[in-house]
Motif scaffolding. Structure first.
Motif, PDB file in Angstrom:
ATOM      1  N   MET A 266       0.854  -1.199   0.000  1.00  0.00           N
ATOM      2  CA  MET A 266       0.000   0.000   0.000  1.00  0.00           C
ATOM      3  C   MET A 266       0.880   1.236   0.000  1.00  0.00           C
ATOM      4  O   MET A 266       1.854   1.337   0.731  1.00  0.00           O
TER       5      MET A 266
ATOM      6  N   GLU B  12       0.481  -8.219   1.413  1.00  0.00           N
ATOM      7  CA  GLU B  12       0.576  -6.760   1.345  1.00  0.00           C
ATOM      8  C   GLU B  12       1.430  -6.244   2.504  1.00  0.00           C
ATOM      9  O   GLU B  12       1.552  -6.880   3.547  1.00  0.00           O
TER      10      GLU B  12
ATOM     11  N   ARG C 271      -9.083  -2.182   2.622  1.00  0.00           N
ATOM     12  CA  ARG C 271      -7.723  -1.977   2.101  1.00  0.00           C
ATOM     13  C   ARG C 271      -6.753  -1.703   3.247  1.00  0.00           C
ATOM     14  O   ARG C 271      -5.615  -2.181   3.243  1.00  0.00           O
TER      15      ARG C 271
END
Length: 483
Positions: free
Chosen positions: A1, A319, A308
């Protein structure tokens, strides 16, 4: 991210800190987030009336209410000594009931930004109390719940410097709460949701030895947690979370901040689960409300952003993030994420779950060394949650007899087969007539297939076959798995 994405999520939250006041040695800061809940006042009354010492309580409510939900409801039930103050543009309504202090953060319901935003707002009001209790606004309590929780938390000091009690409570019906029943419960792994959120379910705590002492817990409950007051400062709710993701993120953040989670071994309270008695935020924060300019964002926009953020924090599907991107809403530095995974028997990176966790066995003691990576992975199973969502037109397009219409409506059963990338079958599910009728909604076939597979068995494609009552194939459709 990326940093830019996370920065946009972490918008500043207005500080509405309470003015420090003198507190008793056993003072309790009670946090209640309430959205248009008709059970709020009954919950407050029962909370206070069942406490041994009501004047230990300072109850702060994020009172998200519609214009027709007024202070008059509180006054009619005997709440008094009213005064108001303004803090960072929010009005705080101060009330008193039997010596308990009640503060309502007055939030018009169309101005709210979600459950976790509301919980964060509450935590800004922490005033140094010895303990904190986090609740929802629909509960009932046992007599002397306050002294029982304090005694239990202090009992745990010998094995943990920072214990906390948390649980999914047994349910009750507000329409019939004269005869409350139930057993203490533990939190067990349920599934990795499609978006990567780990969810749990409550299960009755086994009788016998488990009912003699608090039981170590893997997970945190958003509707019932009792801890030292500093927990309200150290592990504050991320206001950019919306709803789902709250509990697993706080579980991990509490653990990495050095807190040890336990389930109470006795019955302490009840929780109302049905939601029949209250309006929800997603009923109000709709597309129509956004078009009218009543809200900035549809609730689903906030929800997608929270997903997210959760994926980045916990490393779902590999992630990553940096601590600077999350600031005080990141992980603690007393334990690592890997230590939590070992303790809980979960791997966020590969959606893995340890056999012991699937079998609801007690967690390993904190600090238990993780075995080598090969041994660790060999002990894991992959938890899968596959959403099957197909329109009737796609079934007609792929009808076994070209030109056949309404194959979905005519189907008496369906078989869903999940394949990995090499077309190996990972799982097969039969939907019979009764379940198929539940899955058909507005010309869509829409449901979830939840199963575990070998860790390397990553779903890539599903195939849906529709059959008539005689077992004849009506349609066969393949579709890529969307994660």
């Amino acid at each position: 991210m990326t940093a830019s994405l996370v920065t946009s999520l972490a918008a500043p939250t207005a500080t509405i800190a309470a003015t420090p006041v003198g507190t008793s040695p056993n003072s309790i800061f009670v946090q209640i987030a309430s959205y248009r809940d008709s059970q709020l006042i009954p919950t407050l009354l029962d909370l206070i009336n069942k406490a041994k010492t009501p004047d230990w309580l300072r109850i702060v409510v994020c009172w998200q209410h519609a214009p027709d939900e007024t202070l008059g409801g509180f006054w009619r039930q005997g709440f008094g000594k009213w005064r108001a103050e303004t803090a960072s543009n929010w009005t705080i309504q101060h009330l008193d009931y039997r010596g308990a202090k009640v503060e309502l953060i007055d939030v018009p319901h169309m101005m709210t930004q979600g459950a976790c935003w509301a919980r964060n707002l509450l935590q800004q009001r922490y005033g140094g109390e010895r303990y904190t209790l986090q609740l929802d606004s629909h509960h009932r309590f046992v007599e002397r719940w306050d002294t029982q929780l304090i005694d239990t938390l202090e009992l745990l000091r010998g094995e943990s410097p920072k214990p906390m009690l948390t649980a999914y409570l047994p349910g009750f019906d507000p329409a019939n709460d004269a005869h409350l029943r139930g057993d203490p419960q533990c939190l067990n792994f349920d599934r990795f949701g499609t978006e990567g959120v780990v969810t749990f379910r409550g299960k009755r705590l086994p009788a016998g030895k488990a009912r003699q002492h608090p039981v170590r817990a893997r997970f945190y409950s958003g509707h019932f947690t009792f801890a030292d007051g500093h927990f309200a400062e150290a592990v504050q709710h991320d206001p950019d979370y919306f709803f789902l993701g709250e509990e697993i993120s706080i579980s991990v953040r509490a653990f990495t901040h050095g807190y040890d989670l336990y389930h109470p071994h006795y019955l302490i309270a009840w929780h109302e689960y049905t939601r029949r008695h209250r309006v929800k935020m997603w009923d109000d924060h709709t597309s129509q409300a956004k078009q009218r300019g009543e809200i900035d964002e549809h609730w689903s926009e906030r929800n997608a952003r929270a997903y997210r953020r959760n994926r980045a924090l916990l490393g779902i599907d590999g992630e990553t993030y940096t601590q600077q991107e999350f600031g005080k809403y990141g992980l603690g530095n007393e334990r690592t994420l890997a230590e939590y995974e070992t303790y809980a028997g979960i791997s966020f990176t590969c959606r893995g779950v340890h056999e012991a966790t699937l079998n609801h066995e007690p967690p390993l003691p904190p600090g238990t060394p993780r075995p080598d990576e090969t041994t660790w992975k060999a002990s894991l199973r992959r938890a899968n949650d596959i959403r099957v969502c197909l329109h009737r037109n796609i079934f007609n397009k792929h009808a076994a007899t070209p030109g056949t219409q309404d194959t979905l409506a005519c189907a008496a059963s369906a078989v869903v087969t999940i394949h990995d990338g090499s077309e190996t079958v990972l799982h097969r599910k039969l939907a019979d007539t009764s379940s198929l009728s539940e899955y058909r909604t507005n010309n869509w076939l829409d449901f979830h297939v939840i199963f575990v597979s070998a860790l390397e068995g990553i779903p890539a494609r599903y195939v849906v076959e529709l059959f008539d009552e005689a077992g004849n194939l009506l349609s066969r459709v393949g579709h890529a798995v969307v994660i």
